[in-house]
Design an enzyme around this catalytic site. Structure first.
Site, short mmCIF file in Angstrom:
data_model
loop_
_atom_site.label_atom_id
_atom_site.label_comp_id
_atom_site.label_asym_id
_atom_site.label_seq_id
_atom_site.Cartn_x
_atom_site.Cartn_y
_atom_site.Cartn_z
N LYS A 120 -4.32 -4.54 -9.87
CA LYS A 120 -3.07 -4.41 -9.15
C LYS A 120 -1.93 -4.90 -10.05
O LYS A 120 -2.15 -5.72 -10.92
CB LYS A 120 -3.09 -5.21 -7.86
CG LYS A 120 -4.16 -4.72 -6.90
CD LYS A 120 -4.26 -5.55 -5.68
CE LYS A 120 -5.45 -5.24 -4.81
NZ LYS A 120 -6.13 -4.01 -4.96
N HIS A 167 -6.03 1.92 -1.40
CA HIS A 167 -6.08 0.56 -1.91
C HIS A 167 -4.64 0.12 -2.19
O HIS A 167 -3.78 0.94 -2.48
CB HIS A 167 -6.89 0.47 -3.20
CG HIS A 167 -8.35 0.67 -2.99
ND1 HIS A 167 -9.15 -0.29 -2.44
CD2 HIS A 167 -9.15 1.73 -3.25
CE1 HIS A 167 -10.40 0.16 -2.37
NE2 HIS A 167 -10.41 1.39 -2.85
N TYR A 178 0.85 -1.19 0.00
CA TYR A 178 0.00 0.00 0.00
C TYR A 178 0.89 1.24 0.00
O TYR A 178 1.87 1.28 0.74
CB TYR A 178 -0.88 0.03 1.25
CG TYR A 178 -1.86 -1.11 1.34
CD1 TYR A 178 -3.19 -0.92 1.01
CD2 TYR A 178 -1.45 -2.38 1.75
CE1 TYR A 178 -4.10 -1.97 1.10
CE2 TYR A 178 -2.35 -3.42 1.84
CZ TYR A 178 -3.67 -3.22 1.51
OH TYR A 178 -4.56 -4.25 1.58
#
Length: 176
Positions: free
Chosen positions: A151, A120, A112
């Protein structure tokens, strides 16, 4: 700064005090994992409460700080793989990330850019052996999973010839 006391029991380091949890997050970027149930609604399992259980890597990082007590019995790395995981955790922590377990996404860690309650995660991190070969199918699977949850997958390995971690970002993109 007032010393922090952590509790070592049954092979885990736990935090039972909310103020200590906040200090760990604010001052050390240590997140841990809440494992307890909420007293007002113990039947639900979406949100957890105290105690906070620390990852072994978090414990190893904190054990170097003399203002933190209660870690005297906590064991360090037992194997070469555990030591590598701790070294990777320490390297990522030095880079300013908040780090949590990544098992939910088939990874070692989630990274993070700031406090996880406000941001997020941007990255899913896997520690891989520098000598291992990754097949194209494995590479595609890893990158697709990262992309499907928005991601970037990072593959990390220790390169003993240069004595540092090597980081490779893997993203899946459409061709055409």
């Amino acid at each position: 700064m007032e010393p922090l006391h952590l509790t070592y029991t049954d092979g885990h380091v736990m935090v039972f005090d909310a103020d200590t949890v906040l200090r760990l997050r604010r001052d050390y970027r240590i997140v841990g994992a809440l494992e307890g149930s909420h007293p007002t609604n113990p039947q639900q399992n979406n949100y957890y409460g105290l105690p906070l259980i620390l990852l072994p890597e978090e414990v190893a990082l904190l054990s170097a700080d003399p203002s933190i007590t209660g870690l005297e019995q906590a064991q360090g790395a037992h194997s070469e793989q555990e030591q590598l995981r701790f070294d990777l955790f320490k390297d990522l922590h030095k880079r300013g990330f908040y780090i949590t377990r990544g098992i939910k996404f088939g990874a070692d860690y989630m990274l993070y850019p700031g406090e996880p309650m406000r941001y997020h995660s941007h990255y899913i991190v896997n520690l891989v052996d520098h000598q291992d070969k990754i097949t194209p199918r494995q590479l595609i699977a890893l990158s697709r999973l990262g992309t499907s949850v928005k991601k970037t997958r990072i593959l990390c390995s220790w390169d003993s010839t240069v004595q540092q971690f090597i980081y490779v970002n893997v993203d899946w993109s459409e061709i055409g």
